[in-house]
Design a protein around this motif. Sequence first.
Motif, PDB file in Angstrom:
ATOM      1  N   PHE A  79       0.686  -1.042  -0.012  1.00 53.35           N
ATOM      2  CA  PHE A  79       0.102   0.153   0.059  1.00 53.35           C
ATOM      3  C   PHE A  79       0.900   1.202  -0.169  1.00 53.35           C
ATOM      4  CE2 PHE A  79      -2.079   3.325   2.567  1.00 53.35           C
ATOM      5  CZ  PHE A  79      -3.106   3.886   1.602  1.00 53.35           C
ATOM      6  N   TYR A  80       1.904   1.219   0.773  1.00 51.56           N
ATOM      7  CA  TYR A  80       2.625   2.513   0.968  1.00 51.56           C
ATOM      8  C   TYR A  80       3.426   2.581  -0.020  1.00 51.56           C
ATOM      9  CZ  TYR A  80       0.773   3.559   5.381  1.00 51.56           C
ATOM     10  OH  TYR A  80      -0.169   4.055   6.589  1.00 51.56           O
ATOM     11  N   PHE A  81       4.140   1.622  -0.695  1.00 53.60           N
ATOM     12  CA  PHE A  81       4.976   1.566  -1.895  1.00 53.60           C
ATOM     13  C   PHE A  81       4.163   2.107  -2.990  1.00 53.60           C
ATOM     14  CE2 PHE A  81       6.002  -0.461  -5.827  1.00 53.60           C
ATOM     15  CZ  PHE A  81       7.251   0.003  -5.967  1.00 53.60           C
ATOM     16  N   LEU A  82       2.906   1.782  -3.211  1.00 56.66           N
ATOM     17  CA  LEU A  82       2.101   2.090  -4.276  1.00 56.66           C
ATOM     18  C   LEU A  82       1.738   3.741  -3.963  1.00 56.66           C
ATOM     19  CD1 LEU A  82       0.077  -0.983  -4.998  1.00 56.66           C
ATOM     20  CD2 LEU A  82       1.848  -0.046  -6.280  1.00 56.66           C
ATOM     21  N   VAL A  84       3.544   6.051  -2.297  1.00 55.27           N
ATOM     22  CA  VAL A  84       4.821   6.772  -2.723  1.00 55.27           C
ATOM     23  C   VAL A  84       4.766   6.789  -4.170  1.00 55.27           C
ATOM     24  CG1 VAL A  84       7.255   7.065  -2.443  1.00 55.27           C
ATOM     25  CG2 VAL A  84       5.700   6.551  -0.494  1.00 55.27           C
ATOM     26  N   THR A  85       5.045   5.712  -4.800  1.00 58.87           N
ATOM     27  CA  THR A  85       5.078   5.724  -6.166  1.00 58.87           C
ATOM     28  C   THR A  85       4.192   6.501  -7.171  1.00 58.87           C
ATOM     29  OG1 THR A  85       5.979   3.393  -6.115  1.00 58.87           O
ATOM     30  CG2 THR A  85       5.275   4.314  -8.332  1.00 58.87           C
ATOM     31  N   GLY A  86       2.857   6.300  -6.798  1.00 54.55           N
ATOM     32  CA  GLY A  86       1.614   7.129  -7.486  1.00 54.55           C
ATOM     33  C   GLY A  86       1.881   8.788  -7.113  1.00 54.55           C
ATOM     34  N   THR A  87       2.525   9.152  -6.075  1.00 53.83           N
ATOM     35  CA  THR A  87       2.691  10.510  -5.691  1.00 53.83           C
ATOM     36  C   THR A  87       3.636  11.114  -6.400  1.00 53.83           C
ATOM     37  OG1 THR A  87       1.816  10.190  -3.525  1.00 53.83           O
ATOM     38  CG2 THR A  87       3.218  12.257  -3.859  1.00 53.83           C
ATOM     39  N   VAL A  88       4.868  10.214  -6.411  1.00 56.31           N
ATOM     40  CA  VAL A  88       6.075  10.725  -7.281  1.00 56.31           C
ATOM     41  C   VAL A  88       5.545  10.738  -8.688  1.00 56.31           C
ATOM     42  CG1 VAL A  88       8.149  10.096  -7.912  1.00 56.31           C
ATOM     43  CG2 VAL A  88       7.588   9.867  -5.799  1.00 56.31           C
ATOM     44  N   ILE A  89       4.997   9.952  -9.163  1.00 53.45           N
ATOM     45  CA  ILE A  89       4.552  10.115 -10.735  1.00 53.45           C
ATOM     46  C   ILE A  89       3.779  11.238 -11.053  1.00 53.45           C
ATOM     47  CG2 ILE A  89       3.143   8.840 -12.377  1.00 53.45           C
ATOM     48  CD1 ILE A  89       4.121   6.381 -11.405  1.00 53.45           C
ATOM     49  N   MET A  90       2.855  11.441 -10.063  1.00 53.06           N
ATOM     50  CA  MET A  90       1.787  12.851 -10.102  1.00 53.06           C
ATOM     51  C   MET A  90       2.806  14.017 -10.068  1.00 53.06           C
ATOM     52  SD  MET A  90      -1.652  11.676  -8.455  1.00 53.06           S
ATOM     53  CE  MET A  90      -1.250  12.542  -6.902  1.00 53.06           C
ATOM     54  N   VAL A  91       3.698  14.072  -9.268  1.00 51.11           N
ATOM     55  CA  VAL A  91       4.589  15.436  -9.154  1.00 51.11           C
ATOM     56  C   VAL A  91       5.434  15.286 -10.480  1.00 51.11           C
ATOM     57  CG1 VAL A  91       6.549  16.319  -7.860  1.00 51.11           C
ATOM     58  CG2 VAL A  91       4.496  15.459  -6.537  1.00 51.11           C
ATOM     59  N   LEU A  92       5.937  14.407 -10.924  1.00 54.30           N
ATOM     60  CA  LEU A  92       6.668  14.286 -12.180  1.00 54.30           C
ATOM     61  C   LEU A  92       5.932  14.794 -13.252  1.00 54.30           C
ATOM     62  CD1 LEU A  92       9.086  11.433 -11.522  1.00 54.30           C
ATOM     63  CD2 LEU A  92       9.621  13.669 -11.374  1.00 54.30           C
ATOM     64  N   ASN A  93       4.575  14.421 -13.358  1.00 52.45           N
ATOM     65  CA  ASN A  93       3.856  14.933 -14.387  1.00 52.45           C
ATOM     66  C   ASN A  93       3.403  16.173 -14.269  1.00 52.45           C
ATOM     67  OD1 ASN A  93       3.221  12.427 -15.991  1.00 52.45           O
ATOM     68  ND2 ASN A  93       1.976  11.727 -14.621  1.00 52.45           N
ATOM     69  N   ILE A  94       3.020  16.671 -13.393  1.00 55.54           N
ATOM     70  CA  ILE A  94       2.839  18.205 -13.138  1.00 55.54           C
ATOM     71  C   ILE A  94       4.183  19.082 -13.578  1.00 55.54           C
ATOM     72  CG2 ILE A  94       2.554  20.192 -11.337  1.00 55.54           C
ATOM     73  CD1 ILE A  94       0.773  18.051  -9.926  1.00 55.54           C
ATOM     74  N   PHE A  95       5.418  18.573 -13.154  1.00 55.65           N
ATOM     75  CA  PHE A  95       6.578  19.208 -13.342  1.00 55.65           C
ATOM     76  C   PHE A  95       6.910  19.330 -15.170  1.00 55.65           C
ATOM     77  CE2 PHE A  95       7.980  19.120  -8.925  1.00 55.65           C
ATOM     78  CZ  PHE A  95       7.929  20.470  -8.789  1.00 55.65           C
ATOM     79  N   SER A  96       6.465  18.030 -15.526  1.00 55.90           N
ATOM     80  CA  SER A  96       6.602  18.123 -16.913  1.00 55.90           C
ATOM     81  C   SER A  96       5.792  18.952 -17.771  1.00 55.90           C
ATOM     82  CB  SER A  96       6.616  16.486 -17.423  1.00 55.90           C
ATOM     83  OG  SER A  96       5.364  15.964 -17.277  1.00 55.90           O
ATOM     84  N   ILE A  97       4.292  19.124 -17.473  1.00 54.09           N
ATOM     85  CA  ILE A  97       3.318  19.806 -17.894  1.00 54.09           C
ATOM     86  C   ILE A  97       3.895  21.276 -17.755  1.00 54.09           C
ATOM     87  CG2 ILE A  97       1.155  20.616 -17.682  1.00 54.09           C
ATOM     88  CD1 ILE A  97       0.493  17.759 -17.149  1.00 54.09           C
ATOM     89  N   LYS A  98       4.232  21.666 -16.671  1.00 62.04           N
ATOM     90  CA  LYS A  98       4.669  23.115 -16.488  1.00 62.04           C
ATOM     91  C   LYS A  98       5.835  23.437 -17.367  1.00 62.04           C
ATOM     92  CE  LYS A  98       3.164  24.114 -11.658  1.00 62.04           C
ATOM     93  NZ  LYS A  98       3.447  24.459 -10.455  1.00 62.04           N
TER      94      LYS A  98
END
Length: 106
Positions: A79-82, A84-98
């Motif tokens: 649960f915690y692995f997924l 953290v992984t999901g949060t990191v992916i969302m943050v990276l997507n936000i930065f790549s969009i910006k």
Amino acid sequence: ISIESICDGAIDCVESGIDELHCSERFYCSMEGASTTWVSMPKVCNHFPDCENSLDECTGCQEGAVSSDLHMIRNQVLFYFLLVTGTVIMVLNIFSIKEGLATDTT
């Protein structure tokens, strides 16, 4: 029997025990004659035998299953692995969009 006698933890229909069958808030460890042994539903499949006969840990429990009736992901490490992984992916997507928006304006 009266309506108050249904699912009250005591067998009033001695021959069949039908007044205590299918009670959603109780798991019956045993129903012998007029005596019953039961535990509350949160104690069922919690990896700790609460019934003397351990029936609460083997009836309908899915050992090794990824999910359960209460949790979409039962294993806390997974649960915690997924999470953290999901949060990191969302943050990276936000930065790549910006970053993509910043390069498109030039």
